[in-house]
Design an enzyme around this catalytic site. Sequence first.
Site, PDB file in Angstrom:
ATOM      1  N   LYS A  29       0.755  -1.221   0.158  1.00  0.00           N
ATOM      2  CA  LYS A  29       0.027  -0.008   0.003  1.00  0.00           C
ATOM      3  C   LYS A  29       0.820   1.265   0.027  1.00  0.00           C
ATOM      4  O   LYS A  29       1.903   1.244   0.897  1.00  0.00           O
ATOM      5  CB  LYS A  29      -1.005   0.051   1.442  1.00  0.00           C
ATOM      6  CG  LYS A  29      -2.069   1.117   1.214  1.00  0.00           C
ATOM      7  CD  LYS A  29      -2.882   0.928   2.429  1.00  0.00           C
ATOM      8  CE  LYS A  29      -4.036   1.975   2.442  1.00  0.00           C
ATOM      9  NZ  LYS A  29      -5.001   1.845   3.564  1.00  0.00           N
ATOM     10  N   SER A  59      -9.692   1.863   2.491  1.00  0.00           N
ATOM     11  CA  SER A  59      -8.896   2.789   1.916  1.00  0.00           C
ATOM     12  C   SER A  59      -7.753   1.764   1.126  1.00  0.00           C
ATOM     13  O   SER A  59      -7.218   2.273   0.296  1.00  0.00           O
ATOM     14  CB  SER A  59      -8.244   3.692   2.698  1.00  0.00           C
ATOM     15  OG  SER A  59      -7.525   3.121   3.445  1.00  0.00           O
ATOM     16  N   SER A  80     -10.166  -0.355   6.791  1.00  0.00           N
ATOM     17  CA  SER A  80      -9.610  -0.002   5.471  1.00  0.00           C
ATOM     18  C   SER A  80      -8.879  -1.324   4.853  1.00  0.00           C
ATOM     19  O   SER A  80      -8.399  -1.382   3.785  1.00  0.00           O
ATOM     20  CB  SER A  80      -8.514   0.733   5.599  1.00  0.00           C
ATOM     21  OG  SER A  80      -9.100   2.134   5.484  1.00  0.00           O
TER      22      SER A  80
END
Lengths: 96, 481, 481
Positions: C76, C151, C175
């Site tokens: 990420k 996210s 997330s």
Amino acid sequence: MKKNIDVDYIANLARIKLEKKESSDFSSQLGDIISFVEKLNKVDTKDTPPTTHPLPLMNVFREDKVKESLPAEKALSNAPDKKYSFFKVPKVIEEA
Amino acid sequence: MREERYEAVMGLEVHVQLSTKSKIFCGCSTKFGAEANTKTCPVCLGLPGALPVLNREVLHRAIKVGLALDCRTAKMMKFDRKNYFYPDLPKDFQISQYDLPLAANGRLGILTDGKERTVRIKRVHLEEDAGKLIHMEDEDASLVDFNRTGMPLLEIVSEPDISSPEEAYDYLTQLKTILKYLEVSDCNMEEGSLRCDANISIRPKGQVELGVKTELKNMNTFKGVKNALQYEIKRQGEVLDEGGTIKQETRLWDEAKGRTSPMRTKEEAFDYRYFPEPDLVPFIIDKELVESIRKGLPELPRRRLERFIEDYKLPPAAASLLVNEKEVADYFEDAAGIYKKDAKVVANWITGDIQGELNKRSLSIKELGIKPNDLADMIKMIDEGSITGKIAKGLLADMVETKMNPRKIVESKGLLQIKDKGELDKILYEVIKANPKPVIDYKNGKVNVLTFLVGQVMKATKGKANPKMVNDLLRERMDKL
Amino acid sequence: MPEDFYRFTAHEIKRFISNDETTPVEVTASISDRIEEVNSRVNAIISFDRNDVKEELRRTKDKRAGKLFGIPVAVKDNICIEGRQVTCGSRILKGFRPPYDATVIEKLKKEGAILLGRANMDEFAFGSSCETSSYGPTNNPWDFDRIPGGSSGGSAAAVAAGEATMALGSDTGGSIRQPASLCGVVGLKPTYGRVSRYGLIAFASSLDQIGPITKDVRDCALLLNVIAGYDPKDSTSVDMKVPDYSKSLVNDVKGIKIGIPREYFIEGIDREVKESVINSVKLLERLGAKYEEVSLPHTEYAVGTYYIIAPAEASSNLARFDGVQYGLRKPGNLIDMYKNTRSVGFGSEVKRRIILGTYVLSSGYYDAYYLKALGVRTKIKEDFDKIFKDFDCIITPTAPTAAFKIGEKVDDPISMYLSDIFTIPANLAGIPGISIPCGFTKGDLPIGLQILAKPFNEETLLRVAYTFEKNSKLCGRRPNL
């Protein structure tokens, strides 16, 4: 009841410049959000200790040992502006 | 007189850099004077993703200071974030302590103009230092050095118990002395390891409520603090006399111009949005830790002063001079332990000639290089009559220069006292021969010319003669004439 | 031997490599080809460079014994890799190359993982839809018109689409779990403190955890084994032995007691989602588990609590993006530089949350909002503590609905915030949670089921999830691209 929030004061604290439209949108949206979170007042927390950390961890230390620092070139490698081995910023006014 | 109409109320905020090896939340060295931005890492640079971990030694030293100031040590402390934007603050928040400081409710005794007073300590808390800004002269820019960022700082806040600039000065001196005794900080104002801000307000005598206070910054010496406060009392008094009101503001002291002036105000009121630092956990300070630190506390200056007066029979003034600096007091005790005959003599040498050398050369007693043993030897040589007191004074300077034992110096330079009467007689004869008029005066009853003649003999012997012996011998010789 | 390695799980690829049936070169070639083939449509990977792949292959050559040797992992865009750009999907960090590795990255490197491709995300992880990235939205591989969740939408979509064999995400309010659910993959948020946060660019420090997003439960255990553990650089990581999570992969739930909280099956939840989760619980019951309805009475306050605490911490964590040390800088005097940089650099949602967070911490509001929320947080935690006295785990839907349309909720923050309603409580309480696929809607969109357990009981999560996966026959279904 919808709260009126002084978005411009808050934005200045946060060092964010808002356009007029943004400011009024945010003001309205934040008012909604704040009204939404106000339902927390229904919960009685008078005798409840606050939770700042999810786990009851205490007393975490490191020992007083010197470790190698970054070389200045590395520390400054992302600098938007630099001079010698300093970061350079617009003048900070603090003299009388 | 204005001074009689108003009274001043002052409080001091002192920031002390703790002299641990590494910074408060990371392993970077705390060494002063490194090239810019060479003592940094992701943690103290506040790089995204980096996290703080508390240096154990920082906490221990801070507890030590709290105890020495008679504070109550917190059972639980935590760190908070103080949020504000400034280019010397890499995360744009400072890790500090807000509502649960390390220690509180202490006191510090001071002696001003012979009067004892107690200044209450409001709180002692830990925080990280910020970086250093250098303002460019030829350009509208400032330069940032983050080496100082994350240095461990202890903030010591007094209650507004200080009522004169002299007291403020004594408070700072006494605080510094204690910190030096604790060996927790270099307390070097020039290097910024000790910094002081002051709050001051004045009010008409007899009025209970406090006046509006100003905050003074930018004082770089204890004297500067005193001068700034003196200036500010006068300034505030003049404002009130003219019917004006004092503005609550921060004012900067200008040492060169000898005045304070308002700092250009930031555009908003301070709203630091303190909240508990989620990246650090709370700290429980248990009794055992506090007690073990308490046991390890050195003898503090107050107690030592009493002991010096009692055990060594020193006059209070001399004892006070000695204890003011731990190194000096230690030195005295070492020397007095070797020269056991009379501690007062040792104290006199230290507070007199040695202190003079220290001041002249701006050295610490360790740097001066006269070992306690050497000082004791020198004093013994005077007792033995091997050297005169006058020679000793010069000898001290030689000891500083050569770092040699006084006996060796005396031997190599031939400074031993002339004790041989025959040798001295020859010199006396020469002096009497060269000074017929004083000799006649003496014979005519002007006894005080003897002093002059003694002086001539001392001059001729380069001080190596014993003045008393010369005096006696001279009298003897001339009476026979 | 297959060549389409992008279809396989990490444990399958590991077997191929250890049997010398393939090499990391072939595996990474397959994944690289896949990225080039599908990423223009999915936009899960925001930076990919074949030269990096070569470099990674060189770096991992001698890591054959590593647990992730030759396995391509997407990271990420908020986890620091030394020398590689990390932006949190934001313009403000454009060009920022951190000089250090996050602790999880050190661990991945040590185990021979191939770090290729940065995964897209909501800007600074503020979002549930992966629509706010400065690199544009990520599309759900099951339906390009829909969001992948957020996210960590890029991480979940990349694994679902075969652009990475496994991925690291971060979870502050769901997330990891919510996008895993919406993309039909497995996502685990470890107990707060189980995995080091050092090097994870913080959103909300007291809620953030890094965790695995994988194709199946076995891979999840494999990746968790690598990243879990105490880190002396993270004060909030826990010094506790890490079990071998692969030992939890047993096909057996006999005697497991499951709580089904009634507050998670009320209004707003999609009928298909509800049915799918209930059927899944019934399957587990047939396999020997027991379930019972329970109550978590403060559930309705979780979103409100979260939207005070998370923005408050974020407003402080994101202050450092100020143009001084790294990233974007816009011209102006000091104050204008700050304001211009942050106004141009941050997107709307980021500004909205910073302002919200600044507001709840500001003078006069701290007690009413922030302190209040910390109190309610305790209540929410206590709800879980009570249930876990009698139950091994809690099962809920991961999200109230399957993936919604891109753009559907961007202008309605509250409805967007409510899409995390089932995942937020676990972050507030610090407990671990996993999302696994449990069915599909009629429109062929994945549905996820969330399992929660008490702190440091990831083993229970993995055991129940593994058993369900083995018996539900859902695993292995991938979108057609």
